[in-house]
Each structure stands twice: as C-alpha cells, then as structure tokens.
Design an enzyme around this catalytic site. Sequence first.
Site, PDB file in Angstrom:
ATOM      1  N   LYS A 112       0.816  -1.212   0.000  1.00  0.00           N
ATOM      2  CA  LYS A 112       0.000   0.000   0.000  1.00  0.00           C
ATOM      3  C   LYS A 112       0.857   1.273   0.000  1.00  0.00           C
ATOM      4  O   LYS A 112       0.415   2.316  -0.476  1.00  0.00           O
ATOM      5  CB  LYS A 112      -0.923   0.023   1.221  1.00  0.00           C
TER       6      LYS A 112
HETATM    7  C1  LIG Z   1      -4.449  -4.834   0.581  1.00  0.00           C
HETATM    8  C2  LIG Z   1      -3.650  -6.079   0.532  1.00  0.00           C
HETATM    9  C3  LIG Z   1      -3.930  -7.088  -0.401  1.00  0.00           C
HETATM   10  C4  LIG Z   1      -5.119  -7.020  -1.348  1.00  0.00           C
HETATM   11  O1  LIG Z   1      -5.008  -5.983  -2.283  1.00  0.00           O
HETATM   12  P1  LIG Z   1      -6.315  -5.462  -3.050  1.00  0.00           P
HETATM   13  O2  LIG Z   1      -5.864  -4.294  -3.832  1.00  0.00           O
HETATM   14  O3  LIG Z   1      -7.280  -5.074  -1.957  1.00  0.00           O
HETATM   15  O4  LIG Z   1      -6.837  -6.571  -3.855  1.00  0.00           O
HETATM   16  C5  LIG Z   1      -3.075  -8.178  -0.463  1.00  0.00           C
HETATM   17  N1  LIG Z   1      -2.025  -8.301   0.367  1.00  0.00           N
HETATM   18  C6  LIG Z   1      -1.731  -7.350   1.284  1.00  0.00           C
HETATM   19  C7  LIG Z   1      -0.556  -7.551   2.178  1.00  0.00           C
HETATM   20  C8  LIG Z   1      -2.522  -6.212   1.400  1.00  0.00           C
HETATM   21  O5  LIG Z   1      -2.225  -5.276   2.302  1.00  0.00           O
END
Ligand SMILES: *Cc1c(COP(=O)(O)O)cnc(C)c1O
Length: 466
Positions: A112
């Site tokens: 993120k």
């Molecule tokens: C948010 C997240 C996901 C999923 O990503 P999306 O964009 O919501 O599909 C997968 N792995 C981790 C570690 C995350 O923080």
Amino acid sequence: MKYKSTRGKVSNIGFIDAFMMGLADDGGLLVPDTIPQLPEETLKAWQELSYQELVMEIFSYFTNGEIPEEELRAMVQASYSTFRDPEVTPVRRINDELYLLELFHGPTFAFKDIALQFIGQFYSYVAEKRGVKIHILGATSGDTGASAIQGVRGKDGIKICILFPTGKVSKVQELQMTTVQDDNVLNLSVDGNFDDCQRMIKELFADLDFKSANHLAAINSINFVRILAQTVYYFYAYFQVAKANGGKIGKVNFSVPTGNFGDIFAGYLAKRMGLPVGKLILATNENNILERFIQEGVYMPGDFRITYSPSMDIQVASNFERYLYYVLDEDAALVERLMAQFKSEGEISISEEALRKVQAEFAAHGVDGQECLDTISDFQTKYGYLLDPHTACGVAAVQQCADEGEVTVSLATAHPAKFDEAIRLCGIEQSFPAEITALFDKPQRQVHVEGKLEDVVRELEKFYNA
Ligand SMILES: *Cc1c(COP(=O)(O)O)cnc(C)c1O
C-alpha cells in the site's frame, strides 16, 4: 485525458478533480475515458528507466497536463525516497519460471505504501495549491490505514480518519496505526468486519452534502490515483524479468493476492495499455467471492471468514465494478442496473459470453488456511525465503494456475514481520526489522465505537470540526 464514471452520470472530469472526488458523484467509480495504447517502441524505450522515471512516463498519459513536470517530479522523488530499497520494487528470481516482485520496502512494510506515499504528497500539493481543507476518510483491513497515516501524518491542511475492524487486524498492523501521535490522525476501531467499515465509508461518500460539508477525500482504491500508481510496478517488473532473460521474453503472468480487486485491476490496466501480460492469476484466501466469480460468473458474497491473511478478508470488492464495466464493453447503464441489483438482491451474474472473456484473461485459486501455512513452510525449506501469508496465497495460486514453461511474477505484498501470528504457526522464528520491534514500546491512541453509522458520524464530526 479526462475521467468518467462506471455508472455513466459523471464525465469530463480532470485529473485533480477525479483525485479529489474519490468515489464518483453518481456512486460509481471513476475510470479514464480512454485507455492509452503504448506502441512496442515505447515499451522498449522504457526498459532501462529507473522506477521513478517510469512513474513520470506512465503518469504523463493520465495527468491531463494539470501538474507541471518539475512539480510532479518533486512529488515522485519525495514519495519513493522513504523506501529502503533503491529499486523501490525489486524483483527476485526464484527459478526460471517464478519471480517475486517485492512490494514491501516502504515505511509500513506492505505494498500500500507505493501508492499511498505518493497520495500523501499529492494531497499536500492540492491542499496548498487550492487552499482547501482535506479530510481523509478511509477503511482498512489493516495495511491501507497504516500506510495512509504514514503518508499524511503531521501535514498541514490535512486530517485523516481510518476505520478498522476491532480485533480483526494483526498486532503489528494495529500498532502501526495506533502508535502515531500526531493530532491530525484519528483511528476508529469499529465493531464488525472490513466490509462493514467499507460500506459505511461508501455511504458517507455517496451522501454528497455530508461529503462536501466535511471536505471528505478518499485513500481507498475507490480512488483512481491509487490504481494508477500501482500500474507502474507491473511495467517495472516485466522489464526486470525481460532483462534477466537477455531481453528475450514473451508474455509474463502475474499472480496477485487479492482482496478489494485494486491491485489486480492495476495489472489489468497495464495489460490493456499493451504490456505483454499472459494470465492474471487471482489469488484469494477463504473469502473467495472473486474466485467463484471467475469460475462461475456469479458474484455473490459468502460467509465472512477470519484467515491468516487479514488484509484479504474482504467479501465485497469495491474495484470489481471497474472490471465489470470493461467486461460489459463499457455499458454504463448495464453496470448501474447490475450494481442496483447487487444492492437489493446480494447477487449478480454475467452472460456466458462475458464469462468466456473473463476466463480468457484471469485464472483464480482460493487458498485455504492449511495450504497457506504449508506454502510458507515449503518455500522456506526449499528456497530459504520467508513468504508472508498474503504472498503465500499468490505463490500457491501460481502452482495451481500457471502451466509448465510459463514465466510468472508473483506479487510479494507484505513483509512477513507484519504477520508473525501465521509465521509462528509454521514453527518458524523470524527476526523483526528494528522499525517493527520499536512499535511494541510506544503508547497507543484509538477510539472504539460500536458498528453503527451514527456512532462513526459523531466521532468524525467531532474530529473534523475540532
Ligand atoms: C491490501 C492487501 C492485499 C489485497 O489488495 P487489493 O488491492 O485489496 O486486492 C493483499 N495483500 C496485502 C498484504 C494487502 O495489504
């Protein structure tokens, strides 16, 4: 390049306005009004670019000329200067057929950070340029919250409130959010699960009076800029794999641990722009609504399950609507009808023909708890590489969905130290990065509310108007 809504009632929106709008005013999601098509020569020319240079090139197709190049460059440099790896998103070769794209070298150790470090810079930029207040409202299954808070803590003109489901995020995820002491940060711990939190914030964004009175701004992947920032590493990874193979590489698969369909939608966009992507492999945990959609063409939430990969404990994937829009050949009226049906009946299905299109593009595998832990243990034994439980879902899905001879990049979405609960169940003792160890000694700040919208609204108004 302008932006329009998947539900057809909002169009001709500029880049900065699309960023500020977050959720489209008609309740849909914003998408670019055309997808740029990159000729092969352009892709060739991009192979040697640094991560930051690649961001500049890709963004230039989407920013509608609204940000002077030097100002954009300064934001991009600042965004990625916080990363611990000079390559930002390095690619590790595991064997001839499998590479890991490490997306966890940012401040909060999950992918993120890649979009949200930039979004933090961008909100600051807009707050200053337009002299507006920005009140960020977001929901998190654990990683978005920590990352968004890191992106804007202490910044002038910006406040941020994050809703997270009480007791349903990992210890480290919670500490990363609640140990931040800046007064512009409010952590709301809400009884319920992530879907409840996301539904509440979508309701508040859809209430246009509330949204404008409270200067609401979005950091969840309902915001198109998040998707855009995430397309960059698909290109970057492809180029690194091509170079590792002496430039001779055809299509490359990507395997993506999926919750809200944001990250994999970024991969779909990269493919639509002309990147030679083979299969997009969608990995889920036991919350496998998206796996079932890809197998059967029916989109219907099941029972919510708590798993070892909490950031993917999501049933209703907000970005799914963006993909639906493209599968239905950009028929906004049909999307609007289906989303209304989803709201009233809790289920939608697509035609046989549309399903064939979906299956030509995506493969899917839902990974159960035991398979997740086994994958972590096996990978550690075989390669001496410790996967986090989300990344393990992606790797397990490669084993199920990729054919022999294909090359797959599997996205490593988080550092294992964030999810020690699962790692310990594998009988593995890991050493923590110093930044994570330090969290355990810090005081925490959070407000707990029951799961009702009115409780959330009360806390929000208090915080935003203080
Ligand atoms: C948010 C997240 C996901 C999923 O990503 P999306 O964009 O919501 O599909 C997968 N792995 C981790 C570690 C995350 O923080």
